[in-house]
Design an enzyme around this catalytic site. Structure first.
Site, PDB file in Angstrom:
ATOM      1  CB  CYS A 432     -75.560  65.517 -79.343  1.00  0.00           C
ATOM      2  SG  CYS A 432     -76.356  66.824 -78.402  1.00  0.00           S
ATOM      3  CG  HIS A 631     -87.281  47.572 -94.246  1.00  0.00           C
ATOM      4  ND1 HIS A 631     -87.729  48.860 -94.455  1.00  0.00           N
ATOM      5  CD2 HIS A 631     -86.313  47.669 -93.302  1.00  0.00           C
ATOM      6  CE1 HIS A 631     -87.043  49.698 -93.695  1.00  0.00           C
ATOM      7  NE2 HIS A 631     -86.181  48.994 -92.972  1.00  0.00           N
TER       8      HIS A 631
END
Length: 712
Positions: A432, A631
């Site tokens: 969280c 990438h």
């Protein structure tokens, strides 16, 4: 086609604010126990405390002025550059503290001189109070650690052997001194001015009776996980300064009051429908007594009009607190009713109780009204997901799983969450914003289910999203935070939950563990879970948009067709795209080298290489075991002509943002045709013997044989 994690405009302002708030929270939250200890000292031992004690009271001032800001500085510096960053951050923050004190001393001297010149008694002069450098620590310490980290990289390759310790010690001391001076003369005046401005603003709101209006900002911010930026960035520093002077501060109660949330949950308990009504009573207990406010956020997102109920309850609570002059002596964390009364000023118990009751009552009445007007379909998870997507303005990554998980089973649910993980599941993390509230509770619930199913060897824990790395097999998050978690743990199965008490997704996780960890699942884990490569595939910017979900592996009945089509298609990893002795020296030049091979293969244009650098600036593509897989960003898909990969080996290794790297595999993907090879890459790099074979290979054919061509 836009993927689940991208937006048309790139990173949303909401995510940026969440990241800022998370950084602030991660500096403050670990040090809350120290704030509580200071609050206990203040409550009991100052002259107006329960048991005044002059010797112990003498600790109160130094603790709030020096210890607490320096603890925050230590944490902030360590977040950026571990122990070395912590030391330099503390040194620099000490400069900010000293600079602030010197400025205030000079101003007090001038004001006292004017006071006496006007004929007044010097003994009656009330000097200006100290500014406690919480904000200064949260700014200076991470900045100092970052500067130290960058400077270390400039000279780390030029240190003569045997002089490393000497250089490291003196460089940190010299840089720390320089940053101390910069903080003393540069940042201290700015922070003093900012604190004065904020304090005057709060005082103006209080004097005008307008402080309740801050709930218009705070309550919606809580629902969208933006509260940390407000709470830890502004309210906590101001509240601590006010409490040091007045013994209490109402600012600590602006965000922590559990009344608005429990009122909404009680309204669902009596007037909700379906799953929402069934789960609301338990959620109310957790929110009110456990202090985990995040548990009511999904109920508001189911019916966004309830934000008005939260605002109304918040304004009521603030108004009552102001009217009764209440306050806390330290931050209440978590926002439990027990924690609030535990740090309440001795004259504030009645006012706080009435403020919580009033906030809950108004929130309950407004929520009841809003639940009764119009068509109420918010008890259904599918409709709640649709409403959430409308508010977010984009497709949710969990929409398919929430609406069809029951029919598809755990495997399809995992695939819908774009997992790239394959193989047994050993490590599960519930993440969280701060890693201390909802995640701790969610991990407890999930751990019990996993243990009850007999998987005692599976680790289930909780962490803050910012502290995640790509070591986890399964990552569970509240659905508003999944995109951020996915950036840090691309290879994991990502599971999004809409509630923390009894989400059906917990059972899906247990089923998935059973599928993956059973002996007979080893041969077909990838196809069963609908996944691609464990590490590389999930972090590529491509997506399989088939009904089976992103990154789905081919079904057995598709393999013959895929093989036939591959005969006429260009190779994903061609021999010409393999370099056995790269020339790069760092991550930037490594990206250039791997990207140039993709350009030479006709798979991408130059714009994609720039996007590879943009991706690296956002999140590191270092995957461990000496492997980096750079990438492009999602926005760079238009620069890709076809799927391709490049392979570069650096026998001597290069530095990839602090990580030693031997292999760099550039990736450009437009569909799923490269996933078979990526899966082989992931399996190869999980095997030390195979990595050794790659290190020893002397020809491109050997590399292709080890990794596995897509034509195999």
């Amino acid at each position: 086609m836009t993927t689940t994690t991208e937006t048309k405009s790139g990173v949303s302002p909401r995510v940026v604010l969440q990241k800022v708030g998370t950084s602030l929270s991660n500096m403050v939250m670990p040090n809350i126990p120290a704030l509580i200890a200071w609050g206990i000292l203040t409550a009991f031992f100052i002259p107006d405390g329960w048991t005044p004690n002059e010797p112990l009271a003498s600790v109160v001032g130094p603790m709030i002025h020096f210890l607490l800001p320096l603890l925050i500085a230590n944490t902030g510096g360590r977040m950026v550059y571990e122990a070395r960053g912590a030391v330099v951050g503390v040194i620099a923050t000490m400069g900010v503290i000293g600079g602030s004190d010197w400025l205030i001393a000079q101003e007090n001297a001038q004001l006292l001189e004017q006071w006496v010149a006007s004929g007044k008694d010097a003994a009656d002069y009330a000097p200006l109070g100290e500014v406690h450098m919480f904000i200064g620590a949260m700014i200076m310490a991470p900045l100092a650690a970052w500067i130290m980290k960058k400077l270390d990289r400039l000279w780390q390759d030029h240190i003569p052997a045997g002089f490393e310790m000497l250089v490291n010690m003196f460089s940190a001391g010299i840089i720390g001194f320089g940053l101390l001076a910069a903080g003393f003369f540069g940042l201290a005046p700015l922070v003093n001015g900012l604190m004065t401005l904020l304090s005057n603003g709060v005082a103006a709101l209080v004097n005008a009776g307008l402080l309740p209006l801050v709930s218009i900002l705070i309550e919606p911010a809580k629902v969208f996980f933006l509260n940390n930026a407000i709470n830890h960035g502004v309210l906590t520093p101001l509240g601590i300064s006010e409490a040091a002077i007045n013994g209490k501060s109402v600012l600590f109660l602006l965000e922590s009051n559990p009344g608005p949330g429990v009122g909404i949950l009680l309204a669902y308990t009596f007037f909700g429908r379906g799953a929402a009504r069934a789960s609301a009573p338990g959620a109310a207990i957790i929110q009110f007594f456990g202090g985990i406010h995040e548990i009511y956020f999904p109920y508001v997102l189911m019916k966004p009009l309830l934000i008005l109920a939260a605002i109304g309850g918040g304004m009521t609570g603030v108004a009552i607190n102001v009217a009764f002059g209440t306050g806390l002596i330290a931050p209440a964390s978590p926002g439990s009713i027990f924690a609030i009364f535990g740090v309440a000023a001795r004259d504030s118990y009645l006012g706080i109780a009435l403020a919580v009751l009033g906030a809950a009552t108004v929130s309950f009445l407004l929520s009841t009204l809003f639940l009764k007007i119009g068509k109420q379909d918010d008890g259904d998870i599918a409709s709640a997901t649709a409403k959430m997507e409308q508010m977010k303005g984009k497709k949710s990554s969990v929409a398919g799983a929430l609406t069809g998980a029951g029919a598809a089973g755990a495997g399809a649910a995992a695939a819908a969450d774009a997992s790239g993980h394959t193989g047994p599941i050993r490590k599960i993390v519930f993440a969280c914003d701060a890693g201390m509230g909802s995640s701790a509770m969610g991990a407890t619930v999930l751990r019990k289910k996993v243990r009850a199913a007999g998987f005692d060897d599976v680790e289930v824990t909780n962490k803050a999203i910012s502290s995640l790395n790509d070591e986890w097999d399964v990552v569970v998050t509240q659905k508003e935070l999944t995109d951020r978690a996915r950036q840090r743990t691309g290879s994991a199965v990502h599971v999004s939950v809409d509630q923390f008490m009894n989400s059906p997704r917990y059972d899906e996780v247990v089923e998935l563990v059973g599928e993956r960890n059973s002996p007979e699942s080893a041969a077909g884990a990838g196809a069963a879970a609908g996944t691609g490569a464990a590490t590389a595939a999930a972090t590529t910017p491509s997506a399989d948009e088939s009904p089976r979900g992103r990154h789905a592996a081919p079904r057995p009945d598709e393999e013959e067709t895929a093989t036939d089509s591959a005969d006429s298609a260009p190779q994903i990893l061609a021999p010409s795209s393999i370099v056995l002795d790269g020339t790069a020296t760092d991550s930037a030049s490594g990206i250039d080298e791997a990207g140039a091979l993709l350009v030479a293969a006709g798979a991408v244009d130059e714009g994609y290489v720039r996007a590879m650098h943009d991706r690296e600036a956002t999140v590191s593509t270092f995957m461990g075991n000496g492997l980096a897989i750079p990438h492009g960003t999602n926005e760079a898909k238009s620069s890709i002509t076809r799927s391709a990969m490049s392979f570069v080996r650096y026998p001597g290794g290069i530095d990839w943002n602090g990580n030693p790297t031997t292999f760099v595999i550039g990736i450009a993907g437009v569909g799923n045709e490269h996933l078979t090879l990526l899966q082989k890459v992931a399996m190869t790099f999980s095997d030390a013997a195979q990595v050794k074979r790659l290190e020893d290979a002397t020809t491109t054919d050997e590399i292709l044989e080890i990794l596995g061509d897509e034509k195999e």
